[in-house]
Design an enzyme around this catalytic site. Sequence first.
Site, mmCIF file in Angstrom:
data_model
loop_
_atom_site.group_PDB
_atom_site.id
_atom_site.type_symbol
_atom_site.label_atom_id
_atom_site.label_comp_id
_atom_site.label_asym_id
_atom_site.label_seq_id
_atom_site.Cartn_x
_atom_site.Cartn_y
_atom_site.Cartn_z
ATOM 1 N N ASN A 149 0.856 -1.162 0.048
ATOM 2 C CA ASN A 149 0.098 -0.127 -0.031
ATOM 3 C C ASN A 149 0.675 1.293 0.105
ATOM 4 O O ASN A 149 0.380 2.314 -0.315
ATOM 5 C CB ASN A 149 -1.154 -0.089 1.119
ATOM 6 C CG ASN A 149 -0.484 -0.248 2.453
ATOM 7 O OD1 ASN A 149 0.922 -0.761 2.728
ATOM 8 N ND2 ASN A 149 -1.026 0.358 3.515
ATOM 9 N N GLU A 247 3.712 -4.933 12.474
ATOM 10 C CA GLU A 247 2.655 -3.686 12.279
ATOM 11 C C GLU A 247 1.522 -4.465 11.532
ATOM 12 O O GLU A 247 1.826 -4.664 10.162
ATOM 13 C CB GLU A 247 3.549 -2.432 11.365
ATOM 14 C CG GLU A 247 2.840 -1.162 11.723
ATOM 15 C CD GLU A 247 1.886 -0.810 10.666
ATOM 16 O OE1 GLU A 247 0.760 -1.254 10.623
ATOM 17 O OE2 GLU A 247 2.505 -0.279 9.793
ATOM 18 N N CYS A 281 -3.337 0.946 6.730
ATOM 19 C CA CYS A 281 -3.390 0.255 8.105
ATOM 20 C C CYS A 281 -4.141 1.100 9.094
ATOM 21 O O CYS A 281 -5.052 0.776 10.050
ATOM 22 C CB CYS A 281 -2.329 -0.641 8.328
ATOM 23 S SG CYS A 281 -0.716 0.304 8.405
ATOM 24 N N GLU A 458 7.449 1.963 15.096
ATOM 25 C CA GLU A 458 8.312 2.550 14.053
ATOM 26 C C GLU A 458 8.048 4.184 14.232
ATOM 27 O O GLU A 458 7.412 4.491 15.106
ATOM 28 C CB GLU A 458 7.492 2.399 12.761
ATOM 29 C CG GLU A 458 7.343 0.820 12.324
ATOM 30 C CD GLU A 458 8.664 0.145 11.882
ATOM 31 O OE1 GLU A 458 9.586 0.686 11.704
ATOM 32 O OE2 GLU A 458 8.762 -1.173 11.925
#
Length: 477
Positions: A149, A247, A281, A458
């Site tokens: 994505n 993630e 996400c 992150e």
Amino acid sequence: MEHYYPVIAGDDYIDGDARPFDSLDPATGDIVAVVDETTSAAVDAAVLDAQRAGIKWRSVRPLERGRVLTRIAEKIREQAEELARLETLDNGQPISQSRNDVEVAARYFEYYGGWADKVYGQTIPLGERYHSYTRHEPFGVVAMILPWNAPLQQAARGLAPALAMGNTAVVKPAEITSVTTVLLAKIAIEAGLPPGALNVVPGRGRHVGGPLVGHPAVSKIAFTGSFETGSALMRLAADRVLPIGLELGGKSPNIVFSDADLERVAASSWTAFTLKGGQVCSAGTRLLVHRSVHDEIVALLVDRAGRATVGPGLEDPDLGPLASAQQLETVTQYLDIGVAEGATLAYGGRRLDDGALGKGHFVEPTIFVDVKSHMTIAQEEIFGPVLSVIPFDTEEEAVQIANDTPFGLAAGIWTRDISRAHRVAAELESGQVFVNEYFAGGIETPFGGFKTSGFGREKGFEALLHYSETKTVTVRL
Ligand code: ADP
């Protein structure tokens, strides 16, 4: 049409056994590039090469490592337009969003380049007979498995802090979006990264990702993708007690209280579920609205959806195609499920396949109302431009609905009441909370999941700790 090969030791790695696969434009179905799938032997070479390069890279002075990262940022900017065009051809997103992703990728290298010589250890007071201190050391070779994505942005997100701390990396991009990651590796080597410090191994999950994460010389795994694959990789990591960062997905709530600025809510909530066609996400896909402003908010969003442009990403519409035929099928299945479960379509709900759009993977932006929290469309990540609107009456009920999914990646709050904003932020089971602007923050703000959205962080300073191990040295004087 360009041909892209795995990048190993800074050279195009041409392997006689490699199986080429086509990279398709999701707007037209045309082949935009041919990519060679990495063979198992080449994956092995890539990891061993990264291990060798690590001996050199970790001994480079942090100041110099930072300079190399800063040069990578400069070179990304020099090639920004070409990278943006290729990103859009690969995953379909509107070109202005690709341009933004390229700039964000550059910013990651700039930001972590600045950090490289500022990650201090501590001295620990044990009294005058001891000297105790901590060091932050690299893991070694980091295997990164990435989704489709935001290919370039996500590669940069993990690579910049990992390289800043002296790790080397082997990256497997998603099979449908390999092109810009291959180019990033070439840019990094041109910018002075030692050959081998960043290798890219395109290919399918099981065929290439499997041998990569299973390689004995890998010291850490960083994964972004689905819950199912993340959980399978975690089991694999468990066998070797390998550290892993995950993630995974989200089903993020965006909570609107009655005192919010409704025009701003509508504009930001639109972006929250339509950015990259909702294939994000942290997308805000559950709009929880106080009953007193529900109809007004829905009317504003329906009006916005009615003015939305949909088309090939290169024409810079509001929504491009979904990234693949498979994703189109997944999203349209959820649209059917929503209707079957009794939710009402306030806008959209159909695939768009008239005329030229028929060759691509287009859907209408879709707004469901009369959604109950237990419904599938309010519980599962759809990864498409689909919003579920759920009314609430009290703050307590809003928090309860917000926390009522297995996910916990992001959440939005809209209110002018400062006490309520902080009170609700503390109650939400979510790694990030945005107040009065969805997606507020950026590369500087730590990002990661609560609950099944994963763990590890992150972005921001925290990522540097995530990509290093703390060693404590204590000396008896
Ligand atoms: P999505 O369903 O969004 O494609 P996935 O979790 O399947 O998400 O994919 C994310 C990344 O994980 C991709 O790069 C994919 O190739 C990779 N992947 C999928 N299955 C495996 C596997 N068994 N081992 C290693 N990597 C995998």
